[in-house]
Design a protein around this motif. Structure first.
Motif, PDB file in Angstrom:
ATOM      1  N   ASP A 181     -15.773   5.470  -4.085  1.00  0.00           N
ATOM      2  CA  ASP A 181     -15.247   6.820  -3.924  1.00  0.00           C
ATOM      3  C   ASP A 181     -14.233   6.801  -2.799  1.00  0.00           C
ATOM      4  OD1 ASP A 181     -16.601   8.016  -5.964  1.00  0.00           O
ATOM      5  OD2 ASP A 181     -18.380   8.435  -4.746  1.00  0.00           O
ATOM      6  N   ARG A 182     -13.317   7.758  -2.850  1.00  0.00           N
ATOM      7  CA  ARG A 182     -12.306   7.916  -1.818  1.00  0.00           C
ATOM      8  C   ARG A 182     -12.991   8.077  -0.448  1.00  0.00           C
ATOM      9  NH1 ARG A 182      -7.558  10.048  -0.463  1.00  0.00           N
ATOM     10  NH2 ARG A 182      -6.027   9.444  -2.023  1.00  0.00           N
ATOM     11  N   ILE A 183     -12.509   7.388   0.605  1.00  0.00           N
ATOM     12  CA  ILE A 183     -13.220   7.541   1.873  1.00  0.00           C
ATOM     13  C   ILE A 183     -12.857   8.841   2.576  1.00  0.00           C
ATOM     14  CG2 ILE A 183     -13.719   5.117   2.412  1.00  0.00           C
ATOM     15  CD1 ILE A 183     -11.308   5.372   4.387  1.00  0.00           C
ATOM     16  N   ILE A 222       0.833  -1.203   0.000  1.00  0.00           N
ATOM     17  CA  ILE A 222       0.000   0.000   0.000  1.00  0.00           C
ATOM     18  C   ILE A 222       0.870   1.258   0.000  1.00  0.00           C
ATOM     19  CG2 ILE A 222      -1.856   1.208   1.233  1.00  0.00           C
ATOM     20  CD1 ILE A 222      -1.914  -1.750   2.729  1.00  0.00           C
ATOM     21  N   PRO A 223       0.993   1.935  -1.135  1.00  0.00           N
ATOM     22  CA  PRO A 223       1.707   3.212  -1.131  1.00  0.00           C
ATOM     23  C   PRO A 223       0.844   4.282  -0.470  1.00  0.00           C
ATOM     24  CG  PRO A 223       0.963   2.671  -3.361  1.00  0.00           C
ATOM     25  CD  PRO A 223       0.477   1.591  -2.473  1.00  0.00           C
ATOM     26  N   CYS A 224       1.443   5.072   0.424  1.00  0.00           N
ATOM     27  CA  CYS A 224       0.637   6.052   1.156  1.00  0.00           C
ATOM     28  C   CYS A 224       1.273   7.428   1.078  1.00  0.00           C
ATOM     29  CB  CYS A 224       0.564   5.718   2.636  1.00  0.00           C
ATOM     30  SG  CYS A 224       0.052   4.065   2.964  1.00  0.00           S
ATOM     31  N   TYR A 225       0.501   8.383   0.717  1.00  0.00           N
ATOM     32  CA  TYR A 225       0.965   9.761   0.768  1.00  0.00           C
ATOM     33  C   TYR A 225      -0.127  10.598   1.427  1.00  0.00           C
ATOM     34  CZ  TYR A 225       2.450  14.371  -0.796  1.00  0.00           C
ATOM     35  OH  TYR A 225       2.823  15.681  -0.840  1.00  0.00           O
ATOM     36  N   ASN A 226       0.142  11.063   2.611  1.00  0.00           N
ATOM     37  CA  ASN A 226      -0.829  11.838   3.397  1.00  0.00           C
ATOM     38  C   ASN A 226      -2.174  11.128   3.512  1.00  0.00           C
ATOM     39  OD1 ASN A 226       1.151  13.710   3.576  1.00  0.00           O
ATOM     40  ND2 ASN A 226       0.253  15.154   2.129  1.00  0.00           N
ATOM     41  N   GLY A 239      -9.991  12.554   2.456  1.00  0.00           N
ATOM     42  CA  GLY A 239      -8.912  13.278   1.775  1.00  0.00           C
ATOM     43  C   GLY A 239      -9.226  13.487   0.305  1.00  0.00           C
ATOM     44  N   ASN A 240      -8.233  14.009  -0.407  1.00  0.00           N
ATOM     45  CA  ASN A 240      -8.442  14.296  -1.831  1.00  0.00           C
ATOM     46  C   ASN A 240      -7.504  13.486  -2.691  1.00  0.00           C
ATOM     47  OD1 ASN A 240     -10.432  16.315  -1.598  1.00  0.00           O
ATOM     48  ND2 ASN A 240      -8.828  17.725  -0.874  1.00  0.00           N
ATOM     49  N   SER A 241      -7.921  13.290  -3.947  1.00  0.00           N
ATOM     50  CA  SER A 241      -7.033  12.637  -4.889  1.00  0.00           C
ATOM     51  C   SER A 241      -5.867  13.578  -5.162  1.00  0.00           C
ATOM     52  CB  SER A 241      -7.764  12.343  -6.191  1.00  0.00           C
ATOM     53  OG  SER A 241      -6.833  12.006  -7.178  1.00  0.00           O
ATOM     54  N   LYS A 242      -4.678  12.993  -5.381  1.00  0.00           N
ATOM     55  CA  LYS A 242      -3.504  13.839  -5.621  1.00  0.00           C
ATOM     56  C   LYS A 242      -3.339  14.156  -7.097  1.00  0.00           C
ATOM     57  CE  LYS A 242      -2.805  12.413  -1.411  1.00  0.00           C
ATOM     58  NZ  LYS A 242      -3.574  11.338  -0.795  1.00  0.00           N
ATOM     59  N   TRP A 243      -4.304  13.731  -7.892  1.00  0.00           N
ATOM     60  CA  TRP A 243      -4.181  13.960  -9.330  1.00  0.00           C
ATOM     61  C   TRP A 243      -5.086  15.102  -9.759  1.00  0.00           C
ATOM     62  CZ3 TRP A 243      -0.461  11.330 -11.674  1.00  0.00           C
ATOM     63  CH2 TRP A 243      -0.036  10.141 -11.079  1.00  0.00           C
ATOM     64  N   ASN A 244      -4.598  15.951 -10.643  1.00  0.00           N
ATOM     65  CA  ASN A 244      -5.479  16.900 -11.297  1.00  0.00           C
ATOM     66  C   ASN A 244      -5.306  16.686 -12.800  1.00  0.00           C
ATOM     67  OD1 ASN A 244      -3.093  18.164 -12.074  1.00  0.00           O
ATOM     68  ND2 ASN A 244      -3.113  19.446 -10.241  1.00  0.00           N
TER      69      ASN A 244
HETATM   70  N1  UDP Z   1       0.260   8.080  -3.548  1.00  0.00           N
HETATM   71  C1  UDP Z   1       1.611   7.970  -3.253  1.00  0.00           C
HETATM   72  N2  UDP Z   1       2.455   8.987  -3.606  1.00  0.00           N
HETATM   73  C2  UDP Z   1       2.017  10.104  -4.262  1.00  0.00           C
HETATM   74  C3  UDP Z   1       0.644  10.180  -4.585  1.00  0.00           C
HETATM   75  C4  UDP Z   1      -0.199   9.157  -4.226  1.00  0.00           C
HETATM   76  O1  UDP Z   1       2.047   6.982  -2.670  1.00  0.00           O
HETATM   77  O2  UDP Z   1       2.826  10.983  -4.544  1.00  0.00           O
HETATM   78  C5  UDP Z   1      -0.665   6.982  -3.144  1.00  0.00           C
HETATM   79  C6  UDP Z   1      -1.873   7.454  -2.364  1.00  0.00           C
HETATM   80  O3  UDP Z   1      -1.595   7.533  -0.991  1.00  0.00           O
HETATM   81  C7  UDP Z   1      -2.886   6.363  -2.679  1.00  0.00           C
HETATM   82  C8  UDP Z   1      -2.524   5.953  -4.090  1.00  0.00           C
HETATM   83  O4  UDP Z   1      -1.192   6.401  -4.312  1.00  0.00           O
HETATM   84  O5  UDP Z   1      -2.739   5.245  -1.803  1.00  0.00           O
HETATM   85  C9  UDP Z   1      -3.464   6.545  -5.116  1.00  0.00           C
HETATM   86  O6  UDP Z   1      -3.494   7.941  -4.977  1.00  0.00           O
HETATM   87  P1  UDP Z   1      -4.794   8.813  -5.232  1.00  0.00           P
HETATM   88  O7  UDP Z   1      -5.934   8.236  -4.483  1.00  0.00           O
HETATM   89  O8  UDP Z   1      -4.431  10.222  -4.947  1.00  0.00           O
HETATM   90  O9  UDP Z   1      -4.992   8.599  -6.800  1.00  0.00           O
HETATM   91  P2  UDP Z   1      -6.332   8.235  -7.585  1.00  0.00           P
HETATM   92  O10 UDP Z   1      -7.065   7.183  -6.789  1.00  0.00           O
HETATM   93  O11 UDP Z   1      -7.096   9.493  -7.683  1.00  0.00           O
HETATM   94  O12 UDP Z   1      -5.832   7.719  -8.898  1.00  0.00           O
END
Ligand code: UDP
Ligand code: MG
Length: 335
Positions: free
Chosen positions: A217-219, A8-12, A221-226
């Motif tokens: 949906d994300r439970i 599980i990669p985690c960022y904030n 926080g926000n998605s890190k993608w724009n």
């Molecule tokens: N994440 C990460 N490093 C980053 C950005 C995101 O490890 O620089 C992780 C984040 O914690 C999550 C996963 O990648 O577990 C997916 O990120 P996010 O939900 O923001 O992306 P989306 O679901 O919108 O594609």
């Protein structure tokens, strides 16, 4: 008993982690109990249904309490492992760290925000257990709420990649998947700095099987993608997997040269037979602008590849880990 790593990669993700851990326990604890079908006179049953687990969190330079939450979880549960990266390297790099540190016979990659339902884990394990496939990937049935334009761009992107590469690039398939150790070992060998892991899963090959899921949906926080970062990832995907844009530049050049030649011939003949009143200022401007534009695009395309070569020849490690389960890390690039 096979060991399964949940990566599980985690960022904030301080807000999502407790719920994620709960959900993982709910799903994994029953799978750990040795079921009666396993105990049969010393013969290993063809279908195992008991596993041990490792929950491997990669803290990708979070600036909130993510790391301390993971550390607390580790004091309560020895299945919890973690790698702490020295800064934010991005999800793609964090995943490589995960591949390097994972000990499991199979690795299941999941997002921390519960968009990937852990309820799919038993199904993935069941398929993997048959020993036929090395990659069980989950395809999103629906893409969820998404702006129209973004969706069209995404479809266009897949169409380009599909035509330009020699392997199948799967649509609506992300990082949520189970990978056999064999696939993980293959992925460890792909150490390019500019990473597009979704393409790598297809590149390494191996036998794959699909299962479907409804993206949640994300439970928290926000998605890190724009939009811009997604566009960048799309360019990354195309540039790092195919040199087709370079070919496109060649074709564009040939096409304009041919156009110019025909155009020139037309004026030459016209001047010979009709005479040539001085005119054509707008045409001149248009041609200059068109050519200028094409040249700039072509230079841009070459630049994209050059930039990548520049980054790759430096041979920097893809990530730096400063801590693994409380132990300081010094040299990871030789892993
Ligand atoms: N994440 C990460 N490093 C980053 C950005 C995101 O490890 O620089 C992780 C984040 O914690 C999550 C996963 O990648 O577990 C997916 O990120 P996010 O939900 O923001 O992306 P989306 O679901 O919108 O594609
Ligand atoms: Mg997400």
């Amino acid at each position: 008993m096979p060991l399964i790593t949940i990566l599980i990669p985690c960022y904030n993700e301080e807000q999502s982690l407790p719920a994620l851990y709960e959900a993982l326990c709910t799903i994994c604890n029953p799978l750990q109990e040795v079921s009666s079908s396993n105990i049969c006179e010393g013969i290993t049953p063809p279908h195992q249904d008991s596993y041990s687990f490792e929950f491997l969190f990669i803290n990708d330079g979070s600036i909130d309490d993510t790391l301390s939450i993971i550390k607390t979880l580790r004091t309560q549960d020895e299945r919890v492992c973690y790698v702490d990266l020295s800064r934010n390297f991005g999800k793609e790099n964090a995943m490589l760290a995960g591949f390097d540190f994972a000990k499991g016979d199979a690795v299941i990659i999941m997002d921390a925000d519960l968009q990937h339902p852990p309820t799919l884990i038993p199904e993935m394990l069941r398929i993997w257990n048959n020993g036929e496939v090395q990659d069980v990937y989950a395809r999103r049935k629906t893409r969820g709420h998404e702006p129209w334009l973004r969706k069209q761009f995404s479809l266009l992107f897949y169409r380009i990649l599909d035509h330009a590469t020699r392997f199948n690039v799967l649509q609506n398939v992300g990082d949520f998947r189970l990978l056999d150790k064999q696939a993980i070992y293959a992925l460890r060998r792909l150490r390019e700095t500019e990473r597009y892991t979704k393409g790598m899963y297809c590149w390494i090959g191996f036998r794959k099987q699909e299962i479907e899921f409804e993206q949640q949906d994300r439970i928290a926080g926000n998605s890190k993608w724009n939009f811009i970062s997604l566009l960048n990832l799309a360019i990354e995907g195309i540039i790092s997997f195919t040199t087709a844009p370079l070919r496109l530049a060649t074709y564009l050049g040939m096409l304009t040269a041919l156009g110019a030649f025909v155009y020139g011939l037309y004026y030459f003949i016209k001047a010979l037979f009709v005479g040539d009143p001085v005119a054509g200022f707008p045409t001149l401007i248009i041609v200059i602008l068109l050519l200028g534009g094409i040249q700039l695009i072509t230079i841009g395309i070459i630049g994209e590849y050059l930039g990548r070569i520049f980054n790759e020849v430096k041979h920097r490690p893809v990530y730096l880990a400063q801590e693994y389960n409380g132990e300081r890390q010094y040299s990871i690039q030789d892993k």
